[in-house]
Design a protein around this motif. Structure first.
Motif, PDB file in Angstrom:
ATOM      1  N   LYS A 243       8.492   7.108  -8.469  1.00 24.95           N
ATOM      2  CA  LYS A 243       8.366   6.530  -9.336  1.00 24.95           C
ATOM      3  C   LYS A 243       8.960   6.049 -10.654  1.00 24.95           C
ATOM      4  O   LYS A 243       9.548   4.953 -10.464  1.00 24.95           O
ATOM      5  CB  LYS A 243       7.112   6.635  -9.672  1.00 24.95           C
ATOM      6  CG  LYS A 243       6.267   5.449 -10.508  1.00 24.95           C
ATOM      7  CD  LYS A 243       4.674   5.388 -10.863  1.00 24.95           C
ATOM      8  CE  LYS A 243       4.082   4.047 -11.803  1.00 24.95           C
ATOM      9  NZ  LYS A 243       3.368   4.575 -12.359  1.00 24.95           N
TER      10      LYS A 243
ATOM     11  N   ALA B  76       0.729  -1.175  -0.079  1.00 19.19           N
ATOM     12  CA  ALA B  76       0.159  -0.098  -0.019  1.00 19.19           C
ATOM     13  C   ALA B  76       0.428   1.408  -0.322  1.00 19.19           C
ATOM     14  O   ALA B  76       0.630   2.463  -0.597  1.00 19.19           O
ATOM     15  CB  ALA B  76      -0.851   0.065   0.749  1.00 19.19           C
ATOM     16  N   PHE B  77       2.010   1.298   0.896  1.00 17.46           N
ATOM     17  CA  PHE B  77       2.732   3.085   0.990  1.00 17.46           C
ATOM     18  C   PHE B  77       3.424   2.582  -1.017  1.00 17.46           C
ATOM     19  O   PHE B  77       3.427   3.458  -0.896  1.00 17.46           O
ATOM     20  CB  PHE B  77       4.125   1.864   1.782  1.00 17.46           C
ATOM     21  CG  PHE B  77       3.559   1.584   3.160  1.00 17.46           C
ATOM     22  CD1 PHE B  77       2.451   2.625   3.990  1.00 17.46           C
ATOM     23  CD2 PHE B  77       3.877   0.970   4.034  1.00 17.46           C
ATOM     24  CE1 PHE B  77       1.936   2.647   5.060  1.00 17.46           C
ATOM     25  CE2 PHE B  77       3.412   0.485   5.222  1.00 17.46           C
ATOM     26  CZ  PHE B  77       2.400   1.674   5.495  1.00 17.46           C
TER      27      PHE B  77
ATOM     28  N   THR C  45      10.646   5.541   3.151  1.00 13.92           N
ATOM     29  CA  THR C  45      10.314   4.976   2.470  1.00 13.92           C
ATOM     30  C   THR C  45      10.986   3.140   2.042  1.00 13.92           C
ATOM     31  O   THR C  45      10.876   2.424   1.020  1.00 13.92           O
ATOM     32  CB  THR C  45       9.918   5.297   0.676  1.00 13.92           C
ATOM     33  OG1 THR C  45      10.844   5.830   0.334  1.00 13.92           O
ATOM     34  CG2 THR C  45       8.482   6.133   1.431  1.00 13.92           C
TER      35      THR C  45
ATOM     36  N   ARG D 240       1.768   2.327  -3.207  1.00 14.03           N
ATOM     37  CA  ARG D 240       1.007   2.825  -4.168  1.00 14.03           C
ATOM     38  C   ARG D 240       1.689   4.739  -3.919  1.00 14.03           C
ATOM     39  O   ARG D 240       0.187   5.923  -4.513  1.00 14.03           O
ATOM     40  CB  ARG D 240      -0.353   2.653  -4.055  1.00 14.03           C
ATOM     41  CG  ARG D 240      -0.456   1.184  -4.114  1.00 14.03           C
ATOM     42  CD  ARG D 240      -0.127   0.693  -5.740  1.00 14.03           C
ATOM     43  NE  ARG D 240      -0.320  -0.643  -5.463  1.00 14.03           N
ATOM     44  CZ  ARG D 240       0.429  -1.186  -5.511  1.00 14.03           C
ATOM     45  NH1 ARG D 240       1.912  -1.496  -4.596  1.00 14.03           N
ATOM     46  NH2 ARG D 240      -0.022  -3.211  -5.753  1.00 14.03           N
ATOM     47  N   MET D 241       1.636   5.586  -2.937  1.00 11.25           N
ATOM     48  CA  MET D 241       2.239   6.288  -2.752  1.00 11.25           C
ATOM     49  C   MET D 241       2.689   7.500  -3.761  1.00 11.25           C
ATOM     50  O   MET D 241       3.532   6.620  -4.570  1.00 11.25           O
ATOM     51  CB  MET D 241       2.397   6.680  -1.233  1.00 11.25           C
ATOM     52  CG  MET D 241       1.041   6.184  -0.316  1.00 11.25           C
ATOM     53  SD  MET D 241       1.595   6.920   1.499  1.00 11.25           S
ATOM     54  CE  MET D 241       1.079   8.130   1.638  1.00 11.25           C
ATOM     55  N   SER D 242       3.306   8.426  -3.947  1.00  7.20           N
ATOM     56  CA  SER D 242       3.094   8.884  -4.347  1.00  7.20           C
ATOM     57  C   SER D 242       4.147  10.339  -4.330  1.00  7.20           C
ATOM     58  O   SER D 242       3.530  11.006  -3.362  1.00  7.20           O
ATOM     59  CB  SER D 242       2.445   9.569  -6.134  1.00  7.20           C
ATOM     60  OG  SER D 242       1.501   8.643  -6.272  1.00  7.20           O
ATOM     61  N   TYR D 243       5.180  11.113  -4.433  1.00  7.43           N
ATOM     62  CA  TYR D 243       6.392  11.191  -4.128  1.00  7.43           C
ATOM     63  C   TYR D 243       7.016  12.340  -5.309  1.00  7.43           C
ATOM     64  O   TYR D 243       7.135  11.273  -6.724  1.00  7.43           O
ATOM     65  CB  TYR D 243       7.321  11.054  -2.932  1.00  7.43           C
ATOM     66  CG  TYR D 243       6.375   9.889  -2.058  1.00  7.43           C
ATOM     67  CD1 TYR D 243       6.745  11.152  -1.245  1.00  7.43           C
ATOM     68  CD2 TYR D 243       6.710   9.201  -1.716  1.00  7.43           C
ATOM     69  CE1 TYR D 243       5.628  10.632   0.254  1.00  7.43           C
ATOM     70  CE2 TYR D 243       5.568   8.333  -1.091  1.00  7.43           C
ATOM     71  CZ  TYR D 243       5.591   9.244   0.291  1.00  7.43           C
ATOM     72  OH  TYR D 243       5.309   9.116   1.189  1.00  7.43           O
ATOM     73  N   GLY D 244       7.869  13.258  -5.265  1.00  5.82           N
ATOM     74  CA  GLY D 244       8.954  13.782  -6.193  1.00  5.82           C
ATOM     75  C   GLY D 244      10.214  13.581  -5.472  1.00  5.82           C
ATOM     76  O   GLY D 244      10.828  12.450  -4.886  1.00  5.82           O
TER      77      GLY D 244
ATOM     78  N   THR E 101       9.668  11.961 -10.578  1.00  7.75           N
ATOM     79  CA  THR E 101       9.076  11.118  -9.691  1.00  7.75           C
ATOM     80  C   THR E 101       9.598  10.745  -9.259  1.00  7.75           C
ATOM     81  O   THR E 101      10.578   9.645  -9.335  1.00  7.75           O
ATOM     82  CB  THR E 101       7.707  11.006  -9.993  1.00  7.75           C
ATOM     83  OG1 THR E 101       7.685   9.653 -11.083  1.00  7.75           O
ATOM     84  CG2 THR E 101       6.352  12.129 -10.755  1.00  7.75           C
TER      85      THR E 101
END
Lengths: 226, 226
Positions: B150, B6-7, B166, B9-13, B148
């Motif tokens: 990702k 689940a973690f 993370t 799936r979180m989005s960051y830069g 990003t």
């Protein structure tokens, strides 16, 4: 000098942060959600003090994070992003589960969720940061990627709500606001909604003065021609 | 149950957070950087207590955020992400400016930067969150989008460093770790670097036991066949 364009280069996801219980619950759209530690897993959610949900989180001490996918329904985003729980029961008609703390978890347009218990609150001025220890998580849809904040703004023609940490106040220009659009399109400066004359029965200029934005309730004078 | 998927799936830069002055400076790669308020503009940066930069921010009370673009050089990411300022002068040979507080601002592979003065520190366990008021910002390259988190993981074959909020600890599997890869590829579980037999002079299995990962210095036994 602070060039606000720099802030627009930062990347975020898009989430529904919810709190409450079966009797009273609410949620709001947020991009300011992030993991702060791995051991134990802790998530921070930054919430405007004026947000209805903010008061519920303070009261109940728990919140849930619903991670939206990249095809999230506009109606879900508009409901949670641009309306207040003081006026509307946002959870009515939604697909909702309740976590171990009793917190509502919104499942519409959602690929995964996280349930948190508040372990620290930090006053950062206009906003409160709720640091929550993760109690449980679930991935419910593995077929779609998450929606990023950038995609949200591009796909949904929306801007950060006035209460968001990343809200950018557009300079008011009375000439422009009252002007006629050569494209027949007018954009709400509060939420980003575009009124397109070619898709509506009434041209924007002929709308009554007390007409309000169908998404966020902003005044007609808050629209600018684009 | 906590499903760590689940973690993901979180989005960051992706950012370089730097601190110090002309005599002593350091920086590290972070995805945990986000705006917490708009008025005044405040940024939070979440930093592991063991990070060399963390101690410098505490001492000097200021930091800078360099926003990486989506074609950021791997060498820049590897230097700031997987090496420690205790061992290497990371700023040497880099393009660096100094802000009004004297803080170094890294400009390599960067499209915009933000200079902050710490106004609050929050202890969140393994990490410290530095809440900084924004003093100045600049967009220096408008031709590329931000990278990003990702994209960083996908394009660079890297994982979050052990100190990142993370970071996900991969389960150790001694059978697998000591096994032979049918693809001839072995991945470092600490940083994500892939050793590809077909691109190297020495097959992975023939490397000496004291060989270490060229990116992050992890042991040979920290690699697993993929």
């Amino acid at each position: 000098m602070i060039d606000i364009e720099a802030f627009k280069r930062m990347s975020y996801g898009l989430y529904i942060v919810s709190s409450g219980n079966q009797d009273e619950g609410n949620g709001y759209i947020s991009n300011s959600v992030f993991q702060v530690t791995a051991k134990p897993a802790q998530i921070a959610a930054c919430c405007n003090k004026d947000n209805y949900t903010s008061k519920i989180i303070e009261k109940t001490g728990s919140y849930s994070i619903s991670i939206l996918h990249n095809e999230a329904e506009t109606s879900v985003i508009d409901k949670f992003g641009y309306q207040s729980g003081a006026d509307v029961d946002k959870l009515q008609g939604m697909k909702v589960e309740y976590g171990g703390t009793g917190v509502p978890i919104v499942l519409n347009s959602v690929i995964a969720w996280i349930e948190c218990k508040v372990v620290k609150t930090v006053d950062v001025g206009t906003h409160i940061m709720f640091i929550g220890e993760v109690l449980q998580t679930e991935v419910i849809d593995d077929s779609k990627p998450s929606m990023t904040y950038k995609e949200f703004k591009e796909k949904k023609n929306r801007v950060a709500p006035a209460n968001a940490p990343t809200h950018i106040e557009e300079p008011s220009d009375s000439d422009e606001t009252s002007g006629k659009s050569s494209s027949g399109k007018y954009q709400c400066t509060q939420c980003g909604f575009i009124y397109d004359d070619s898709e509506e029965d009434t041209p924007f200029e002929d709308l009554p003065d007390d007409w309000t934005c169908p998404v966020c309730g902003a005044k007609k004078s808050d629209f600018k021609p684009i």
